[in-house]
Write a protein that holds these residues in place. Structure first.
Motif, short mmCIF file in Angstrom:
data_model
loop_
_atom_site.label_atom_id
_atom_site.label_comp_id
_atom_site.label_asym_id
_atom_site.label_seq_id
_atom_site.Cartn_x
_atom_site.Cartn_y
_atom_site.Cartn_z
N THR A 1 14.92 11.93 21.19
CA THR A 1 14.99 11.28 21.80
C THR A 1 13.91 10.60 23.11
N GLN A 2 13.17 12.17 23.47
CA GLN A 2 11.44 12.17 24.16
C GLN A 2 10.69 11.26 24.13
N ILE A 3 10.93 10.62 21.68
CA ILE A 3 10.22 10.21 21.51
C ILE A 3 9.80 8.54 22.05
N ASP A 4 10.98 8.38 22.31
CA ASP A 4 10.71 6.81 23.70
C ASP A 4 10.46 6.63 24.89
N MET A 5 10.43 8.16 25.47
CA MET A 5 10.15 8.58 26.93
C MET A 5 8.86 7.81 27.25
N TRP A 6 7.59 8.37 25.99
CA TRP A 6 6.46 7.64 26.60
C TRP A 6 6.18 6.14 27.23
N GLY A 7 6.56 5.98 25.65
CA GLY A 7 6.12 4.78 25.66
C GLY A 7 6.93 3.71 27.07
N VAL A 8 8.51 4.64 27.48
CA VAL A 8 8.83 3.56 29.13
C VAL A 8 7.91 3.81 29.94
N GLY A 9 6.62 5.18 29.85
CA GLY A 9 5.80 5.20 31.03
C GLY A 9 4.57 4.27 30.77
N CYS A 10 4.27 4.47 29.23
CA CYS A 10 2.91 3.46 29.18
C CYS A 10 4.24 1.85 29.73
N ILE A 11 4.92 1.34 29.03
CA ILE A 11 4.83 -0.06 29.95
C ILE A 11 5.60 0.13 31.78
N PHE A 12 5.52 1.07 32.06
CA PHE A 12 5.47 1.08 33.49
C PHE A 12 4.63 0.43 33.69
N TYR A 13 3.48 1.24 33.88
CA TYR A 13 1.96 1.24 33.97
C TYR A 13 1.99 0.06 33.95
N GLU A 14 1.82 -0.29 32.55
CA GLU A 14 0.99 -1.65 32.66
C GLU A 14 1.96 -2.84 33.10
N MET A 15 3.73 -2.96 33.80
CA MET A 15 3.46 -4.03 34.11
C MET A 15 3.65 -3.73 35.93
N ALA A 16 3.07 -2.84 36.47
CA ALA A 16 2.97 -2.69 37.94
C ALA A 16 1.49 -2.60 37.72
N CYS A 17 0.52 -2.21 36.69
CA CYS A 17 -1.12 -2.33 36.91
C CYS A 17 -1.23 -4.12 36.26
N GLY A 18 -0.59 -4.50 35.40
CA GLY A 18 -1.09 -5.77 34.66
C GLY A 18 -2.13 -5.42 33.50
N ARG A 19 -2.27 -3.82 33.45
CA ARG A 19 -2.95 -3.89 32.12
C ARG A 19 -2.46 -2.45 31.61
N PRO A 20 -2.82 -2.90 30.15
CA PRO A 20 -1.97 -1.20 29.56
C PRO A 20 -3.08 0.43 29.36
N LEU A 21 -2.31 0.83 29.68
CA LEU A 21 -2.60 2.72 30.10
C LEU A 21 -3.45 2.75 29.46
N PHE A 22 -2.80 3.02 28.12
CA PHE A 22 -3.74 3.49 27.00
C PHE A 22 -3.94 2.41 25.34
N PRO A 23 -5.39 1.59 26.24
CA PRO A 23 -5.33 0.53 25.10
C PRO A 23 -6.54 0.39 23.86
N GLY A 24 -6.36 2.16 23.10
CA GLY A 24 -6.72 2.63 21.22
C GLY A 24 -6.72 1.55 20.40
N SER A 25 -7.48 1.80 19.71
CA SER A 25 -7.40 0.39 18.52
C SER A 25 -7.66 1.33 17.27
N THR A 26 -7.40 2.96 17.54
CA THR A 26 -7.32 4.24 16.78
C THR A 26 -6.67 5.47 16.95
N VAL A 27 -6.30 5.79 16.50
CA VAL A 27 -5.73 7.11 16.43
C VAL A 27 -6.52 7.90 17.63
N GLU A 28 -7.28 8.30 16.90
CA GLU A 28 -8.81 8.85 17.95
C GLU A 28 -9.66 8.27 18.63
N GLU A 29 -9.63 7.04 18.60
CA GLU A 29 -9.35 6.12 20.53
C GLU A 29 -8.06 6.09 21.74
N GLU A 30 -7.40 6.42 20.65
CA GLU A 30 -5.80 6.00 21.62
C GLU A 30 -6.04 7.64 22.27
#
Lengths: 466, 252
Positions: free
Chosen positions: A315-344
């Motif tokens: 179930t912890q697999i979903d929690m990372w995304g929650v963190g990213c979304i939380f940050y994005e809502m608060a800061c107005g931009r995505p936290l880790f906007p990578g376009s490839t796995v390596e960049e991400e």
């Protein structure tokens, strides 16, 4: 009533006992199919949540629904010729009051003597089908909202209630039948009834497609953020995050993982109710990187363990995304906007520091070529207070086992300001039923008529439910 | 090595003596589930996928009577659908080839002709039929995970030698697999089925664990796992499991 037709035609008759070869048997089936095309244009209503939560699933067999239950009560309480009003029928079938019954149906109900008798589940199902549940004619497609991996989503209208609905049309690949994701989404959503999970109203099944009828919500979170210029009121951020956690905790309690959390999969209505949508990937072993149309799926909300190919169920697999979304809502931009796995991965390591060397079987070492020390989260997210930063860091934890669970996160001091009532709500109640909990005007919101902000911008949605 | 009796070899020979089943001779639910297991194993499907297929099959025929549908078509489709439900995808072509060859042992694989296309259409249509009959509720909670957990907990009561000597785990999982041949598996909760399989294995090997016999206040070894299982119910399930083996005898 196609199943009945199919059944009586003995299409699926035994081929072994009669000594026919399998080929000739299937050939007969093939011929029959060409003749009547299995008559799958109409579909039975299957026990889903209709637009009224009082209707539960009915577990009657097809067999019984065919042999119409001629239950005539020996006791007649009212004169037979009393004309039934629509309200009577609505009440009897536990339908919502705003339902428009077809005239033919009302006429039939009046002609039928069984109306006074007890209502069996089979006859109710038959009635529901006659009213129009589960039929393709009942829903009018308005326009396309978007297209995804295996389905196309339309905005539509129910002729029964005049309510706007979302129609998710799953193409039936002729090659392999119903897609895997479709089967899982339907069977999972049928089990889930929660204020923060999108409601499945009806399932319409035709020869070429399987359409899931969902409640319609005006926006997804991505659009919501776009519409208010990416500056949300911090109160709203808290309310959205709490609702996201609430829906997720409910799923996790039932051992269902969402696996594809992103702002596009979180739907929001004008009251501010947030609902999880798109369970197509829930519990799937692998998360695809390409869509049907070969667009690259966003990697921004994926935890490093998944990026590195982990297929472990947790179930912890979903929690990372929650963190990213939380940050994005608060800061107005995505936290880790990578376009490839390596960049991400590089973006993640740069922000949170290099992972421990033995992490993920040493796999990460290949990507973390240069040592990075963690950057304080507060420097990136100045709008977050100490509690919020603490909660965020608990979501963004490299070691999956140490990530905070949805249920625990709801009890974090960050949410103390919501009061104790939010933890005692029944599953199907929205948090906005608690006095004092309401949406604030977002500072960046351009439209002046704030509460009706949902009316604009419907055509821009690209990704609802996909 | 001349005078040594190779038990393994004997067993291998013995198992080889079981003749291949001719499915075209008789048709009933028991044999159809056997067919599911045989094809599932040939397709290299996960045990849980095969168990799902068996449960889907039983649930389908619980909803309807078995005379109207061909049980092997439903069996093949149940397998195919189970692969999707369990995310253990089976290719439709593989399913068709394996089921066809299992029904008609000596025949060559189907050509890509009318016969094949008709069979594929039949499976695709039957898949939707099963889904609608089961009201799209195709997610199944299996006893397996409970059983594994209970066995792991029981292991603590055994010494290592005892545990290795007595094939408790193997036997109880064999009972569980075989119980899938009978539709009565649908009537009991997964937790209860798991306890019954283990208890039957305990009885078979004459193993006494603490609280094997209900002691004070009705406490039994399984009370800690499920508190709503009565002794009568437990024995009822165990009898159902044993009946499966009588049914097998009847078939021969």
């Amino acid at each position: 009533m196609d199943i009945k037709v199919l059944h009586k035609s003995s299409t699926f008759s035994s081929f072994t006992s009669s000594g026919h070869k399998i080929g000739s048997w299937f050939a007969t089936l093939g011929d029959r199919r060409r003749k009547n095309s299995m008559k799958t244009s109409k579909s039975l209503t299957l026990g889903v949540v209709h637009e009224n939560p009082r209707i539960g699933s009915d577990g009657e067999s097809e067999e019984a629904s065919g042999a119409s239950d001629e239950v005539t009560s020996p006791i007649k309480l009212r004169p037979k010729n009393r004309r039934l009003s629509e309200q009577d029928i609505n009440k009897r079938l536990s339908l919502p009051a705003d339902l428009h019954l077809p005239e033919s149906f009302v006429a039939k109900q009046n002609a039928s003597p069984t109306i006074e008798g007890p209502l069996s589940r089979a006859s109710r199902r038959q009635s529901l089908s006659e009213i129009g549940f589960g039929r393709t004619e009942t829903y009018t497609k308005l326009y396309k909202l978007g297209q995804g991996t295996y389905a196309t989503v339309f905005k539509g209208k129910s002729r029964l209630t005049d309510n706007i609905v979302a129609l998710k049309e799953i193409r039936l690949e002729h090659e392999e039948g119903v897609p895997c994701t479709g089967i899982r989404e339907v069977s999972l959503l049928k089990e889930l009834r929660h204020a923060n999970i999108v409601t499945l109203h009806d399932i319409v099944h035709t020869e070429k497609s399987l359409t899931l009828v969902f409640e319609y919500l005006e926006k997804d979170l991505k659009q919501y953020m776009d519409d208010c210029g990416a500056i949300l009121s911090m109160n709203n951020v808290k309310l959205f995050l709490f609702q996201l956690l609430r829906g997720l905790a409910y799923c996790h309690r039932r051992r269902i993982l969402h696996r594809d959390l992103k702002p596009q999969n979180l739907l929001i209505n004008d009251k501010g109710e947030l609902k999880l949508a798109d369970f197509g990937l829930a519990r799937a072993k692998s998360v695809p990187t390409k869509t049907y149309s070969n667009e690259v799926v966003t990697l921004w909300y994926r935890p490093p363990d998944v990026l590195l190919g982990s297929t472990e169920y947790s179930t912890q697999i979903d929690m990372w995304g929650v963190g990213c979304i939380f940050y994005e809502m608060a800061c107005g931009r995505p936290l880790f906007p990578g376009s490839t796995v390596e960049e991400e991965l590089r973006l993640i390591f740069r922000a949170l520091g290099s992972p421990p060397e033995d992490a993920w079987g040493g796999l990460a070492a290949a990507y973390a070529s240069q040592k990075c020390s963690p950057e304080p989260l507060l420097a990136r997210a100045p709008r977050l207070d100490a509690d919020a930063i603490d909660l965020l860091s608990k979501f963004l934890c490299y070691e999956a086992k140490k990530r905070v669970s949805a249920a625990d996160a709801m009890k974090h001091p960050y949410f103390r300001s919501l009061g104790p009532g939010v933890h005692k709500l029944p599953d199907v109640m929205s948090i906005f039923t608690i006095p004092g909990i309401q949406l604030n005007k977002d500072p960046g919101c351009r439209s002046s008529n704030f509460p009706k902000s949902g009316v604009t911008g419907h055509s821009r949605r690209q990704s609802m439910l996909l | 090595m001349k005078d040594v009796i190779d038990v393994m070899q004997l067993q291998r020979e013995k198992s080889r003596q079981v003749p291949a089943m001719d499915y075209t001779e008789t048709e009933n639910n028991f044999i159809a589930v056997r067919f599911i297991f045989e094809c599932g194993i040939k397709l290299d499907a996960q045990p849980l996928t095969i168990a799902t297929a068996a449960v889907l099959y039983h649930r389908f025929f619980k909803e309807t009577d078995s005379t109207g549908y061909d049980s092997y078509l439903i069996a093949a489709t149940a397998l195919y659908l189970a692969g999707k439900v369990k995310d253990d995808p089976l290719k439709i072509r593989d399913v068709i080839n394996v089921t066809h060859n299992t029904l008609h042992r000596a025949s060559a694989p189907l050509e890509l002709g009318d016969e094949y296309w008709n069979m594929r259409d039949a499976i695709v249509q039957a898949e939707l039929l099963i889904m609608r009959m089961l009201k799209f509720e195709v997610t199944i909670v299996h006893p397996h995970k409970y059983q594994l957990h209970y066995l792991k907990s029981l292991e603590g009561w055994f010494s290592k030698e005892e545990w290795n000597k007595i094939p408790l785990a193997k036997a109880s999982f064999a009972f569980l697999q075989d119980f899938h041949f009978d539709a009565s598996i649908l009537d009991y909760s997964p937790q209860h089925v798991a306890v019954a399989c283990i208890n039957l294995a305990l009885q078979c090997y004459g193993v006494q664990v603490p609280y094997t016999d209900e002691g004070d206040g009705g406490v039994a070894w399984y009370s800690v796992f499920t508190d709503d299982l009565q002794k009568d119910k437990l024995w009822e399930i165990m009898e159902k499991i044993m009946e499966v083996y009588d049914k097998e005898k009847d078939e021969k």
